[in-house]
Design a protein around this motif. Structure first.
Motif, PDB file in Angstrom:
ATOM      1  N   LEU A  51      -3.892   5.075  28.177  1.00 37.82           N
ATOM      2  CA  LEU A  51      -2.588   4.500  28.447  1.00 37.82           C
ATOM      3  C   LEU A  51      -2.102   3.842  27.217  1.00 37.82           C
ATOM      4  O   LEU A  51      -0.974   3.735  27.192  1.00 37.82           O
ATOM      5  CB  LEU A  51      -2.830   3.172  29.562  1.00 37.82           C
ATOM      6  N   ASP A  52      -3.033   3.135  26.401  1.00 40.30           N
ATOM      7  CA  ASP A  52      -2.465   2.470  25.281  1.00 40.30           C
ATOM      8  C   ASP A  52      -1.887   3.432  24.201  1.00 40.30           C
ATOM      9  O   ASP A  52      -0.947   3.207  23.509  1.00 40.30           O
ATOM     10  CB  ASP A  52      -3.674   1.664  24.718  1.00 40.30           C
ATOM     11  N   ASP A  53      -2.596   4.576  24.134  1.00 38.64           N
ATOM     12  CA  ASP A  53      -2.066   5.545  23.345  1.00 38.64           C
ATOM     13  C   ASP A  53      -0.705   6.233  23.707  1.00 38.64           C
ATOM     14  O   ASP A  53       0.304   6.483  22.793  1.00 38.64           O
ATOM     15  CB  ASP A  53      -3.121   6.968  23.106  1.00 38.64           C
ATOM     16  N   VAL A  54      -0.515   6.391  24.965  1.00 39.75           N
ATOM     17  CA  VAL A  54       0.546   6.860  25.571  1.00 39.75           C
ATOM     18  C   VAL A  54       1.846   5.865  25.250  1.00 39.75           C
ATOM     19  O   VAL A  54       2.841   6.184  24.927  1.00 39.75           O
ATOM     20  CB  VAL A  54       0.604   7.116  27.157  1.00 39.75           C
ATOM     21  N   LYS A  55       1.461   4.582  25.547  1.00 36.85           N
ATOM     22  CA  LYS A  55       2.357   3.362  25.343  1.00 36.85           C
ATOM     23  C   LYS A  55       2.871   3.392  23.800  1.00 36.85           C
ATOM     24  O   LYS A  55       3.905   3.339  23.342  1.00 36.85           O
ATOM     25  CB  LYS A  55       1.883   2.185  25.622  1.00 36.85           C
ATOM     26  N   ALA A  56       2.012   3.520  22.886  1.00 35.45           N
ATOM     27  CA  ALA A  56       2.231   3.564  21.600  1.00 35.45           C
ATOM     28  C   ALA A  56       3.098   4.732  21.075  1.00 35.45           C
ATOM     29  O   ALA A  56       4.235   4.593  20.254  1.00 35.45           O
ATOM     30  CB  ALA A  56       0.756   3.608  20.707  1.00 35.45           C
ATOM     31  N   GLN A  57       2.749   5.925  21.591  1.00 38.95           N
ATOM     32  CA  GLN A  57       3.978   6.924  21.690  1.00 38.95           C
ATOM     33  C   GLN A  57       5.219   6.755  21.976  1.00 38.95           C
ATOM     34  O   GLN A  57       6.065   7.309  21.428  1.00 38.95           O
ATOM     35  CB  GLN A  57       3.134   8.287  22.238  1.00 38.95           C
TER      36      GLN A  57
ATOM     37  N   ASP B 256       6.576   3.768  22.448  1.00 42.11           N
ATOM     38  CA  ASP B 256       7.385   2.651  21.609  1.00 42.11           C
ATOM     39  C   ASP B 256       7.621   3.125  20.416  1.00 42.11           C
ATOM     40  O   ASP B 256       8.688   2.746  19.882  1.00 42.11           O
ATOM     41  CB  ASP B 256       6.350   1.496  21.513  1.00 42.11           C
ATOM     42  N   HIS B 257       6.757   4.199  19.645  1.00 44.02           N
ATOM     43  CA  HIS B 257       6.943   4.225  18.213  1.00 44.02           C
ATOM     44  C   HIS B 257       7.333   5.801  17.909  1.00 44.02           C
ATOM     45  O   HIS B 257       7.702   6.138  16.654  1.00 44.02           O
ATOM     46  CB  HIS B 257       5.835   3.895  17.559  1.00 44.02           C
ATOM     47  N   GLY B 258       7.082   6.824  18.997  1.00 42.21           N
ATOM     48  CA  GLY B 258       7.476   8.046  18.722  1.00 42.21           C
ATOM     49  C   GLY B 258       8.994   8.440  18.682  1.00 42.21           C
ATOM     50  O   GLY B 258       9.816   7.609  19.103  1.00 42.21           O
ATOM     51  N   ASN B 259       9.261   9.470  18.229  1.00 41.12           N
ATOM     52  CA  ASN B 259      10.661   9.871  18.137  1.00 41.12           C
ATOM     53  C   ASN B 259      11.341  10.043  19.779  1.00 41.12           C
ATOM     54  O   ASN B 259      10.411  10.045  20.567  1.00 41.12           O
ATOM     55  CB  ASN B 259      10.974  11.025  17.532  1.00 41.12           C
ATOM     56  N   MET B 260      12.591  10.502  19.982  1.00 40.92           N
ATOM     57  CA  MET B 260      13.085  10.576  21.232  1.00 40.92           C
ATOM     58  C   MET B 260      12.742  11.785  21.947  1.00 40.92           C
ATOM     59  O   MET B 260      12.513  11.935  23.114  1.00 40.92           O
ATOM     60  CB  MET B 260      14.641  10.426  21.138  1.00 40.92           C
ATOM     61  N   VAL B 261      12.401  12.901  21.160  1.00 39.16           N
ATOM     62  CA  VAL B 261      11.774  13.913  21.693  1.00 39.16           C
ATOM     63  C   VAL B 261      10.520  13.810  22.587  1.00 39.16           C
ATOM     64  O   VAL B 261      10.161  14.312  23.884  1.00 39.16           O
ATOM     65  CB  VAL B 261      11.701  15.258  20.932  1.00 39.16           C
ATOM     66  N   THR B 262       9.933  12.910  21.919  1.00 39.52           N
ATOM     67  CA  THR B 262       8.249  12.492  22.367  1.00 39.52           C
ATOM     68  C   THR B 262       8.564  11.678  23.655  1.00 39.52           C
ATOM     69  O   THR B 262       7.852  11.904  24.469  1.00 39.52           O
ATOM     70  CB  THR B 262       7.678  11.663  21.416  1.00 39.52           C
ATOM     71  N   ARG B 263       9.535  10.783  23.570  1.00 39.88           N
ATOM     72  CA  ARG B 263       9.901  10.028  24.937  1.00 39.88           C
ATOM     73  C   ARG B 263      10.069  10.976  26.182  1.00 39.88           C
ATOM     74  O   ARG B 263       9.865  10.585  27.145  1.00 39.88           O
ATOM     75  CB  ARG B 263      10.786   8.889  24.439  1.00 39.88           C
TER      76      ARG B 263
ATOM     77  N   ILE C 222       9.493  13.922  26.690  1.00 40.18           N
ATOM     78  CA  ILE C 222       8.461  14.513  26.963  1.00 40.18           C
ATOM     79  C   ILE C 222       7.440  13.898  27.915  1.00 40.18           C
ATOM     80  O   ILE C 222       7.118  14.176  29.198  1.00 40.18           O
ATOM     81  CB  ILE C 222       7.721  15.371  25.975  1.00 40.18           C
ATOM     82  N   LEU C 223       7.316  12.585  27.597  1.00 40.43           N
ATOM     83  CA  LEU C 223       6.487  11.517  28.291  1.00 40.43           C
ATOM     84  C   LEU C 223       7.097  11.304  29.717  1.00 40.43           C
ATOM     85  O   LEU C 223       6.270  11.407  30.464  1.00 40.43           O
ATOM     86  CB  LEU C 223       6.201  10.253  27.629  1.00 40.43           C
ATOM     87  N   VAL C 224       8.500  11.159  29.602  1.00 43.19           N
ATOM     88  CA  VAL C 224       9.297  10.954  31.056  1.00 43.19           C
ATOM     89  C   VAL C 224       8.878  12.090  32.015  1.00 43.19           C
ATOM     90  O   VAL C 224       8.706  11.867  33.030  1.00 43.19           O
ATOM     91  CB  VAL C 224      10.618  10.633  30.837  1.00 43.19           C
ATOM     92  N   ASN C 225       9.123  13.189  31.372  1.00 36.90           N
ATOM     93  CA  ASN C 225       8.890  14.387  32.197  1.00 36.90           C
ATOM     94  C   ASN C 225       7.572  14.724  32.770  1.00 36.90           C
ATOM     95  O   ASN C 225       7.311  15.150  33.887  1.00 36.90           O
ATOM     96  CB  ASN C 225       9.224  15.633  31.574  1.00 36.90           C
TER      97      ASN C 225
ATOM     98  N   MET D 105      16.894  16.995  36.110  1.00 38.86           N
ATOM     99  CA  MET D 105      16.514  17.370  34.551  1.00 38.86           C
ATOM    100  C   MET D 105      15.170  17.032  34.246  1.00 38.86           C
ATOM    101  O   MET D 105      14.650  17.270  33.132  1.00 38.86           O
ATOM    102  CB  MET D 105      17.546  17.261  33.682  1.00 38.86           C
ATOM    103  N   PHE D 106      14.536  16.149  35.004  1.00 40.17           N
ATOM    104  CA  PHE D 106      13.226  15.372  34.602  1.00 40.17           C
ATOM    105  C   PHE D 106      12.154  15.948  35.417  1.00 40.17           C
ATOM    106  O   PHE D 106      11.083  15.735  35.722  1.00 40.17           O
ATOM    107  CB  PHE D 106      12.769  14.085  34.635  1.00 40.17           C
TER     108      PHE D 106
END
Length: 295
Positions: free
Chosen positions: A6-12, A14-21, A23-26, A74-75
């Protein structure tokens, strides 16, 4: 271990680019949909009702009374293969588009591509009179595929067992494959994908002429309280102890530097169109990367 994940996902996020975010929401929505399906009792309509409220129903009364489904659909994915294919495509082409036009335009472009796909799906239903529901990121993903091809047609992608192929041919191949293989089994979905693809080309066409269709959505996201969805801007430096003349000189120098950087970026984009992204030097890639973070 779960907390670490969960911490790794939260870090991604918080700090990843919008494409990563995105993908995480999907991924999160896929987990929710799967859990609702698994725990729906046999003979119950709980799962069907749930999907009907987040997918886009082409029946006029339904989409008029559930306008949020233009965004939520779309999600939503049901099958793992459908989800994986869309997310891989989004990762490949979304990253290319983000590098070229800036990360802050990615989420608005995802929305307008998906909405274009939804409108084309509704148009198909009106023509065919075959009712149904639409869900998935395919319309938005096809928007990124075509947008990337219009932005950097000579960009080389290395495909497994094939080798380097220019982006314009990859995009054309994907659109043709989608029409040939899905038009018979899923004509409504093909219409939605085609709508997203047209929006990708139309968006870049206007962007190259100085009009950005994502501007209204960018202004909306600027006002959101959650900083994760806001564009990252560098704080402007304010000098309070210099004399007025020094401040004027500093301002003039800053403007000149900004123009010079934009000229460099334009030259790099022209080089990509002619020779592909791989022809750039490390210094040119760094300049493009820094410019995309400021957009």
């Amino acid at each position: 271990m779960l907390q670490s994940i969960l911490d790794d996902v939260k870090a991604q996020f918080d700090h990843g680019n919008m494409v990563t975010r995105i993908i995480l929401v999907n991924t999160f929505v896929l987990l929710i949909v799967s859990l609702v399906r698994v725990f729906t009792p046999p003979g119950s309509d709980v799962y069907t009702t749930f999907i009907q409220h987040i997918a886009l129903n082409a029946e006029t009364f339904k989409w008029l009374t559930r306008p949020w489904t233009f965004i939520t659909h779309m999600f939503v994915h049901e099958g793992l293969w459908h989800f994986a294919w869309n997310m891989i495509m989004l990762y490949w082409f979304g990253r290319i588009v983000g590098d070229l036009i800036g990360d802050r335009k990615i989420l608005p472009l995802y929305f307008i591509g998906g909405i274009a796909g939804a409108l084309f799906y509704i148009l198909w239903v009106q023509i065919s009179n075959v009712m149904g529901i639409a869900y998935g990121a395919s319309g938005a993903v096809m928007c990124f595929v075509v947008a990337a091809a219009f932005l950097a047609p000579e960009y080389n992608m290395r495909l497994l067992l094939i080798g380097d192929v220019r982006l314009k041919y990859v995009a054309l191949g994907l659109v043709v494959i989608d029409i040939l293989f899905h038009s018979a089994s899923n004509p409504g979905g093909t219409f939605a994908h085609f709508g997203g693809a047209l929006m990708g080309g139309f968006y870049v066409h206007l962007l190259q002429r100085g009009r950005d269709l994502t501007d209204p959505l960018q202004r909306i996201f600027d006002g959101l309280p959650d900083s994760n969805w806001k564009p990252q801007r560098k704080a402007s430096m304010k000098v309070v102890h210099n004399q007025r003349k020094q401040q004027k000189q500093s301002s003039s120098g800053s403007t000149t530097t900004s123009i010079d950087v934009q000229d460099e970026v334009d030259k790099i984009l022209d080089k990509i169109n002619v020779s592909g992204y791989e022809s750039l030097t490390k210094e040119e890639k760094d300049i493009l990367y820094q410019a995309s973070k400021k957009n």
